[in-house]
Enzyme design. Structure first.
Site, PDB file in Angstrom:
ATOM      1  N   ASP A  63       0.803  -1.266  -0.101  1.00  0.00           N
ATOM      2  CA  ASP A  63       0.153   0.187   0.129  1.00  0.00           C
ATOM      3  C   ASP A  63       1.000   1.314   0.071  1.00  0.00           C
ATOM      4  O   ASP A  63       0.310   2.210   0.147  1.00  0.00           O
ATOM      5  CB  ASP A  63      -0.829   0.026   1.195  1.00  0.00           C
ATOM      6  CG  ASP A  63      -2.407  -0.484   0.958  1.00  0.00           C
ATOM      7  OD1 ASP A  63      -2.855  -0.766  -0.211  1.00  0.00           O
ATOM      8  OD2 ASP A  63      -2.972  -1.099   1.763  1.00  0.00           O
ATOM      9  N   ARG A 134     -10.303   5.580  10.400  1.00  0.00           N
ATOM     10  CA  ARG A 134      -8.949   5.327  10.540  1.00  0.00           C
ATOM     11  C   ARG A 134      -8.457   6.483  11.724  1.00  0.00           C
ATOM     12  O   ARG A 134      -7.952   6.074  12.661  1.00  0.00           O
ATOM     13  CB  ARG A 134      -8.035   5.600   9.358  1.00  0.00           C
ATOM     14  CG  ARG A 134      -8.741   4.804   8.022  1.00  0.00           C
ATOM     15  CD  ARG A 134      -7.957   3.017   8.273  1.00  0.00           C
ATOM     16  NE  ARG A 134      -8.168   2.487   7.517  1.00  0.00           N
ATOM     17  CZ  ARG A 134      -7.728   2.060   6.213  1.00  0.00           C
ATOM     18  NH1 ARG A 134      -6.384   2.695   5.998  1.00  0.00           N
ATOM     19  NH2 ARG A 134      -8.051   1.183   5.499  1.00  0.00           N
ATOM     20  N   HIS A 163     -11.723   7.333   4.176  1.00  0.00           N
ATOM     21  CA  HIS A 163     -10.529   8.453   4.581  1.00  0.00           C
ATOM     22  C   HIS A 163     -11.203   9.628   4.061  1.00  0.00           C
ATOM     23  O   HIS A 163     -12.283   9.645   3.116  1.00  0.00           O
ATOM     24  CB  HIS A 163      -9.630   8.172   3.760  1.00  0.00           C
ATOM     25  CG  HIS A 163      -8.357   7.474   4.333  1.00  0.00           C
ATOM     26  ND1 HIS A 163      -7.495   6.561   3.479  1.00  0.00           N
ATOM     27  CD2 HIS A 163      -7.774   7.270   5.478  1.00  0.00           C
ATOM     28  CE1 HIS A 163      -6.483   6.104   4.336  1.00  0.00           C
ATOM     29  NE2 HIS A 163      -6.901   6.709   5.460  1.00  0.00           N
ATOM     30  N   CYS A 256      -4.818   9.884  -3.349  1.00  0.00           N
ATOM     31  CA  CYS A 256      -3.945   9.096  -2.557  1.00  0.00           C
ATOM     32  C   CYS A 256      -2.650   8.608  -2.958  1.00  0.00           C
ATOM     33  O   CYS A 256      -1.863   8.379  -2.385  1.00  0.00           O
ATOM     34  CB  CYS A 256      -4.605   7.646  -2.115  1.00  0.00           C
ATOM     35  SG  CYS A 256      -6.436   7.727  -2.103  1.00  0.00           S
TER      36      CYS A 256
HETATM   37  N1  ARG Z   1      -5.270   0.106   0.659  1.00  0.00           N
HETATM   38  C1  ARG Z   1      -4.998   1.508   1.211  1.00  0.00           C
HETATM   39  C2  ARG Z   1      -5.515   1.365   2.742  1.00  0.00           C
HETATM   40  O1  ARG Z   1      -6.709   0.913   3.055  1.00  0.00           O
HETATM   41  C3  ARG Z   1      -5.780   2.473   0.439  1.00  0.00           C
HETATM   42  C4  ARG Z   1      -5.383   3.712   0.807  1.00  0.00           C
HETATM   43  C5  ARG Z   1      -6.246   4.792   0.086  1.00  0.00           C
HETATM   44  N2  ARG Z   1      -5.798   6.124   0.787  1.00  0.00           N
HETATM   45  C6  ARG Z   1      -6.688   7.157   0.702  1.00  0.00           C
HETATM   46  N3  ARG Z   1      -6.071   8.162   1.099  1.00  0.00           N
HETATM   47  N4  ARG Z   1      -7.904   7.086   0.423  1.00  0.00           N
HETATM   48  O2  ARG Z   1      -5.125   2.096   3.485  1.00  0.00           O
END
Ligand code: ARG
Length: 265
Positions: A63, A134, A163, A256
């Site tokens: 990632d 998150r 996010h 991202c």
């Molecule tokens: N697979 C990554 C995760 O779940 C994707 C992150 C995408 N980042 C974002 N800023 N939306 O952490």
């Protein structure tokens, strides 16, 4: 007007090896070759529109290509993320040491989950920071204070939009795209109080219409968002559609894949 500058991290190890958001399904793996082409196209497009882009060679973590989540840069300090999931926490030592060559490095205590530019963005003297999936609410507040910015905390409600950068995108200091159903009523109000806001339609939100890179009125937006592109044109922005299907499979798109080092312009 100063050229905007970004970091990008190579897609060499990009893959779906675990699932930490609803988009990630190991039965639907990315096509590596196509992913490389899409990433390279984003890089070339940014450069051809006048941005400076520095490429970081990745380590063996799938990632890392989503560099926006590594942290956030403000006034020559790199504020490192404290990832919520152990899978991504492994990236942090690398990010700290890499960005330590360019910036001072600061960090919240380990247990304060915070996911950098994935969950936050700076507009003027404010930090808009998403929380819920998150980043934790307390961390959102603490990081704003640590950065000397006014906290504008935005609660996220829909796990598909885990996010902040999946459902809110400032285009400049006065205009923003957002996807209201993914935000609490209080969060919507905070956004509406600060910007002229434009809601993206459901189908386009799911095509990552809010996951954009915007500078000097140019907007790099994932493909399959025609209504949002029309809207941007009407507002006097210049949208450029970018094919990013392989990265959307793991839950991210243009925004991202970039880490901004210069303020919104
Ligand atoms: N697979 C990554 C995760 O779940 C994707 C992150 C995408 N980042 C974002 N800023 N939306 O952490």
């Amino acid at each position: 007007m100063k050229n905007p500058a970004f970091f990008m991290c190579g897609p060499d190890y990009f893959d779906i090896k675990y699932s930490i958001n609803p988009w990630m399904n190991s039965g639907n793996p990315p096509d590596k070759h196509l992913a490389y082409q899409q990433w390279d196209n984003l890089y070339c497009q940014l450069r051809s529109l006048g941005a400076t882009v520095e490429i970081i060679p990745p380590c063996n973590y799938p990632d890392m290509v989503y560099i926006a989540d590594s942290g956030i840069i403000h006034q020559n300090i790199f504020y490192t993320s404290n990832f919520r999931f152990k899978e991504r926490r492994k990236e942090s030592p690398f990010w700290k040491s890499f960005f330590g060559k360019y910036y001072k490095v600061a960090c919240l205590p380990d247990k304060d989950f915070y996911e950098g530019s994935g969950d936050s963005c700076i507009v003027g003297d404010k930090l808009f920071c998403g929380y819920g999936f998150r980043t934790a609410e307390k961390s959102a507040y603490k990081i704003s204070k640590m950065m000397g910015l006014k906290p504008c905390l935005l609660e996220l409600l829909d796990k598909n939009f885990y996010h902040l950068d999946t459902c809110f995108a400032p285009l400049d200091a006065h205009h923003a795209l957002f996807y209201p159903p993914a935000l609490s009523l209080a969060a919507r109000k905070t956004i509406e109080d600060h910007f002229n806001c434009y809601a993206v339609p459901d189908t386009e939100a799911l095509n990552f219409a809010c996951n954009i890179v915007s500078f000097h009125r140019k907007v790099l937006i994932p493909e399959n968002c025609p209504l949002t592109m029309d809207l941007l044109n009407q507002l006097g922005f210049e949208p450029y559609a970018i094919e990013l299907s392989e990265f959307i499979k793991a839950g991210g798109a243009s925004k991202c894949l970039t880490l901004r080092t210069t303020p919104l312009s």
